[in-house]
Write an enzyme that holds these catalytic residues in place. Structure first.
Site, PDB file in Angstrom:
ATOM      1  N   ASP A   1      14.448  50.004  31.185  1.00  0.00           N
ATOM      2  CA  ASP A   1      14.831  48.686  31.688  1.00  0.00           C
ATOM      3  C   ASP A   1      14.009  47.592  31.024  1.00  0.00           C
ATOM      4  O   ASP A   1      14.511  46.506  30.725  1.00  0.00           O
ATOM      5  CB  ASP A   1      14.641  48.651  33.208  1.00  0.00           C
ATOM      6  CG  ASP A   1      15.102  47.339  33.816  1.00  0.00           C
ATOM      7  OD1 ASP A   1      16.154  46.826  33.389  1.00  0.00           O
ATOM      8  OD2 ASP A   1      14.401  46.817  34.704  1.00  0.00           O
TER       9      ASP A   1
ATOM     10  N   TRP B   1       9.335  33.993  30.634  1.00  0.00           N
ATOM     11  CA  TRP B   1      10.531  34.810  30.869  1.00  0.00           C
ATOM     12  C   TRP B   1      11.632  34.471  29.872  1.00  0.00           C
ATOM     13  O   TRP B   1      12.150  35.329  29.188  1.00  0.00           O
ATOM     14  CB  TRP B   1      11.065  34.595  32.291  1.00  0.00           C
ATOM     15  CG  TRP B   1      12.440  35.165  32.434  1.00  0.00           C
ATOM     16  CD1 TRP B   1      12.785  36.494  32.426  1.00  0.00           C
ATOM     17  CD2 TRP B   1      13.667  34.443  32.513  1.00  0.00           C
ATOM     18  NE1 TRP B   1      14.148  36.640  32.513  1.00  0.00           N
ATOM     19  CE2 TRP B   1      14.718  35.391  32.572  1.00  0.00           C
ATOM     20  CE3 TRP B   1      13.984  33.090  32.555  1.00  0.00           C
ATOM     21  CZ2 TRP B   1      16.054  35.023  32.672  1.00  0.00           C
ATOM     22  CZ3 TRP B   1      15.306  32.725  32.653  1.00  0.00           C
ATOM     23  CH2 TRP B   1      16.321  33.686  32.703  1.00  0.00           C
TER      24      TRP B   1
ATOM     25  N   GLU C   1      25.407  48.108  37.928  1.00  0.00           N
ATOM     26  CA  GLU C   1      24.067  47.808  38.436  1.00  0.00           C
ATOM     27  C   GLU C   1      24.200  47.088  39.771  1.00  0.00           C
ATOM     28  O   GLU C   1      23.396  47.262  40.670  1.00  0.00           O
ATOM     29  CB  GLU C   1      23.314  46.928  37.438  1.00  0.00           C
ATOM     30  CG  GLU C   1      21.888  46.596  37.861  1.00  0.00           C
ATOM     31  CD  GLU C   1      21.226  45.616  36.911  1.00  0.00           C
ATOM     32  OE1 GLU C   1      20.199  45.987  36.319  1.00  0.00           O
ATOM     33  OE2 GLU C   1      21.731  44.490  36.775  1.00  0.00           O
TER      34      GLU C   1
ATOM     35  N   ASN D   1      25.510  41.059  32.827  1.00  0.00           N
ATOM     36  CA  ASN D   1      25.470  40.563  34.199  1.00  0.00           C
ATOM     37  C   ASN D   1      26.770  39.940  34.683  1.00  0.00           C
ATOM     38  O   ASN D   1      26.881  39.604  35.859  1.00  0.00           O
ATOM     39  CB  ASN D   1      24.337  39.551  34.354  1.00  0.00           C
ATOM     40  CG  ASN D   1      22.981  40.219  34.326  1.00  0.00           C
ATOM     41  OD1 ASN D   1      22.845  41.356  34.753  1.00  0.00           O
ATOM     42  ND2 ASN D   1      21.976  39.529  33.819  1.00  0.00           N
TER      43      ASN D   1
ATOM     44  N   ARG E   1      10.018  37.337  38.862  1.00  0.00           N
ATOM     45  CA  ARG E   1       9.885  38.396  37.860  1.00  0.00           C
ATOM     46  C   ARG E   1       8.594  39.186  38.117  1.00  0.00           C
ATOM     47  O   ARG E   1       7.714  38.755  38.850  1.00  0.00           O
ATOM     48  CB  ARG E   1       9.843  37.790  36.448  1.00  0.00           C
ATOM     49  CG  ARG E   1      11.169  37.174  35.996  1.00  0.00           C
ATOM     50  CD  ARG E   1      12.232  38.244  35.836  1.00  0.00           C
ATOM     51  NE  ARG E   1      13.531  37.724  35.403  1.00  0.00           N
ATOM     52  CZ  ARG E   1      14.530  37.418  36.212  1.00  0.00           C
ATOM     53  NH1 ARG E   1      14.366  37.519  37.526  1.00  0.00           N
ATOM     54  NH2 ARG E   1      15.689  36.991  35.746  1.00  0.00           N
TER      55      ARG E   1
ATOM     56  N   SER F   1      25.139  36.607  29.230  1.00  0.00           N
ATOM     57  CA  SER F   1      25.483  36.838  27.824  1.00  0.00           C
ATOM     58  C   SER F   1      26.991  36.909  27.605  1.00  0.00           C
ATOM     59  O   SER F   1      27.549  36.226  26.741  1.00  0.00           O
ATOM     60  CB  SER F   1      24.816  38.121  27.323  1.00  0.00           C
ATOM     61  OG  SER F   1      25.242  39.243  28.083  1.00  0.00           O
TER      62      SER F   1
ATOM     63  N   HIS G   1      22.362  30.999  33.123  1.00  0.00           N
ATOM     64  CA  HIS G   1      21.809  32.016  34.026  1.00  0.00           C
ATOM     65  C   HIS G   1      22.012  31.507  35.450  1.00  0.00           C
ATOM     66  O   HIS G   1      23.092  31.012  35.777  1.00  0.00           O
ATOM     67  CB  HIS G   1      20.335  32.252  33.674  1.00  0.00           C
ATOM     68  CG  HIS G   1      19.799  33.566  34.136  1.00  0.00           C
ATOM     69  ND1 HIS G   1      19.436  33.798  35.436  1.00  0.00           N
ATOM     70  CD2 HIS G   1      19.559  34.726  33.483  1.00  0.00           C
ATOM     71  CE1 HIS G   1      18.990  35.034  35.570  1.00  0.00           C
ATOM     72  NE2 HIS G   1      19.061  35.629  34.395  1.00  0.00           N
TER      73      HIS G   1
END
Length: 646
Positions: free
Chosen positions: A364, A239, A146, A75, A270, A452, A401
């Site tokens: 995914d 999650w 993405e 990401n 989510r 990450s 995040h």
């Protein structure tokens, strides 16, 4: 081996437990992505300096941390070298990225920290590919985007690949797995300097004493502070990683380190019940979400107009997107649906292969959230035919995040404003306000969106800085051996409590003399859910409710002196619970201090329902005095260092 652990009902007294003393220079606590980054980089610089680097992890490094199960995308990748597909008319810049992160946090982020990891993160991703991570590529050999900052990967084995690099850098002899750290050790002659840490093996009766000149906290965020939407046998299906218990936050807080933005929590949207990711559907598949009446609710800009200027940002900040969803659900226009069938149909009309699209849709989830794929199968959902519900989850505390909770850490010398330097004893990148104590990944506050790759990068930054700190400062902390033995007795007390009182009732889970960690967990979740803006309250709270939360947390802490453990696994659960409660307390204290609603969609102070940039566009920095137990709160100004405008 795991079966034997759960069958083991043998309890241990402190005097029956072997002491294992490990002397090192740099101790890394936690083997997730940030810990592996610290290990990889610190080992390189330590070799030249003649220093020893040690890592301790409560699980196994190959499958520990938030990416344990895998991931479907990286990401954080800017693509400054041109290796990735370009999104839009202009190439990405570091300034663009800092702008995006700051606006997503509703105008508050440590821009120096964000720019610091952003300028190094691409090199980290290139290392991952070199080590064998499969990154999607198009017909021109470019990484497949993405979204503007994300690239797609085949990531089921993402963590084992990165763990292998860290292990090779450190050497197996310097890695201690299945050892849970409970407390930091402070210098006998300087209570503001770290000297190591203590913990215990979750497999055999051993008490570990790690003596170190620098300690790097890489233990992840905190989950299950709040009652999850999943209940009963599904309680562990959440999650974020269920085994992230806020240990780094808690240990640093008890040592007297300053916290930062601990009022901030992340509420992910989510796929309902399975907690599957929505990012690929929105960004890669170009899907949309609707309410029950097929309205694309994010087009209702009037629902976020009061939160300008941040409501005008592109993309819309994550908390405001949550706010728009909550407006639909609370006002009876739910369920909210991800229109997977619309997205796949449109892509098929554009010439995309239907079979390949369906395979990518399932991958995914299979790469990172297998439970969602199982739920699709259980509910007979074929994404090309029917939509799936999406829902906001319970709150999570994290700093990597879309959340910025964590510790107040030092930034790079070339970027950090003078106003931030006042609280730090030394200027070493990612050091906390405790000498020699560094924090990375989720433990590092006010610089989110690392994910990450950024967490690994921040680990590399801190690993190098820790070596430099030791070389330049030549610390020689001394451990108080009496304190070590006091902690050993305290750590194993739950086993002693169980052994002492286990015959007081015919059922060991109903006993007037103790409680088990899961029972304490249920109490914590009820308190936080009902008084500290949990999901059942639609994330709403006020001063009166927060004060009740603090009162009940204090009572819970007193009762937790009677925690009981039937085996080493439950002993770990006891100390995870203690860490969670400390984090919960910090969260409530920070929420109480910030008198505004800065992140609508994450939580609402109903007594202060509006944004207040004039008084609260600042960092909330706190410290729990180790001597008195009292919280000391202060404002630290937000300093803009990157030139950006809405």
């Amino acid at each position: 081996m795991a079966v034997e652990v759960y069958k083991n009902i043998e309890t241990y007294k402190p005097e029956d437990v072997e002491d294992v003393v490990v002397e090192t220079d740099i101790l890394i606590i936690g083997g997730g992505f940030s810990g592996c980054g610290a290990a990889y980089e610190a080992a390189y610089w330590a070799k030249a300096a003649g220093l020893k680097v040690t890592m301790v992890e409560k699980a196994a490094i190959e499958r520990s941390g938030a990416v344990a199960q895998g991931l479907s995308a990286i990401n954080t990748y800017l693509g400054l070298s041109g290796r990735a597909q370009q999104v839009g008319d202009k190439p990405n810049t570091i300034e663009d990225y800092v702008r995006y992160v700051t606006l997503d946090m509703m105008g508050i982020a440590r821009e120096d920290l964000v720019a610091d990891y952003a300028r190094h993160v691409d090199g980290t991703v290139h290392l991952f590919e070199k080590w064998g991570l499969p990154i999607w590529k198009d017909e021109n050999g470019k990484y497949v985007r993405e979204g503007r900052w994300q690239v797609m990967i085949h990531g089921e084995s993402y963590k084992p690949i990165i763990a292998e690099a860290a292990k090779m850098a450190l050497g197996e002899e310097n890695i201690y797995e299945r050892v849970f750290i409970t407390h930091l050790l402070m210098d006998k002659n300087d209570p503001q300097r770290v000297a190591g840490a203590v913990g215990f093996s979750v497999r055999e009766p051993k008490f570990y004493v790690f003596k170190a000149k620098a300690v790097i906290l890489a233990t992840g965020g905190a989950t299950l502070l709040f009652r999850p939407r999943s209940t009963g046998e599904g309680m562990g299906r959440i999650w974020y990683a269920v085994f992230n218990t806020g240990s780094g936050y808690a240990m640093a807080i008890e040592a007297g380190a300053h916290t930062c933005q601990m009022e901030h929590r992340f509420i992910p949207a989510r796929f309902k019940d399975g907690y599957g990711p929505v990012g690929a559907w929105f960004l890669l598949f170009k899907s949309v979400a609707t309410n029950a009446f097929d309205e694309i609710y994010i087009e209702k800009k009037e629902t976020i107009a009061k939160y300008k200027p941040y409501a005008d940002a592109v993309p819309t900040p994550t908390p405001l997107r949550n706010h728009q969803m909550l407006e639909e659900l609370i006002n009876g226009r739910g369920p909210v649906l991800m229109r997977t069938e619309w997205a796949i149909k449109k892509l098929q009309e554009e010439g995309k292969d239907l079979k390949k699209l369906i395979e990518e849709a399932w991958e995914d989830f299979l790469d990172m959230t297998v439970s969602q794929a199982l739920l699709w199968a259980a509910l007979n959902i074929e994404p090309e035919k029917v939509p799936s519900e999406i829902m906001t989850a319970e709150p999570y505390m994290m700093g990597s995040h879309s959340g910025c909770a964590g510790l107040w850490v030092c930034g790079p010398e070339d970027l950090m404003p003078e106003e931030y330097k006042k609280l730090f004893p030394f200027i070493y990148n990612r050091m906390t306000t405790i000498k020699g104590l560094f924090a990375i990944g989720d433990c590092s506050g006010a610089n989110p969106h690392k994910f990450s790759s950024g967490s690994f990068t921040e680990g590399r930054i801190a690993g190098k800085a820790a070596v430099r700190y030791i070389v330049e400062q030549q610390p020689n902390p001394e451990i108080d051996e009496a304190k070590v033995q006091e902690l050993k007795k305290k750590v194993f007390q739950p086993m002693v409590t169980y052994e002492q009182f286990k015959k007081a009732s015919t059922r060991d889970d109903i006993n007037p003399n103790y409680l088990f960690p899961k029972q304490a967990l249920w109490r914590l979740q009820k308190i936080m859910d009902e008084y500290a803006a949990g999901a059942s309250m639609w994330y709403r709270t006020n001063e009166r409710m927060l004060k009740i939360a603090l009162e009940r947390l204090q009572m819970l802490k007193e009762d937790m002196e009677k925690l009981a453990a039937r085996n080493l696994h439950e002993l770990m659960r006891c100390w995870e619970m203690w860490h969670r409660v400390i984090v919960a307390e910090a969260h409530v204290q920070h929420m109480l201090f910030r008198q505004e609603t800065r992140w609508p969609g994450y939580y609402y102070r109903m007594d202060y329902p509006d944004l207040d940039d004039e008084n609260w566009k600042c960092f909330v920095v706190g410290r729990k005095n180790p001597e008195t137990g009292e919280w000391e709160m202060q404002k630290v100004p937000y300093i803009q260092i990157v030139d950006w405008q809405l």
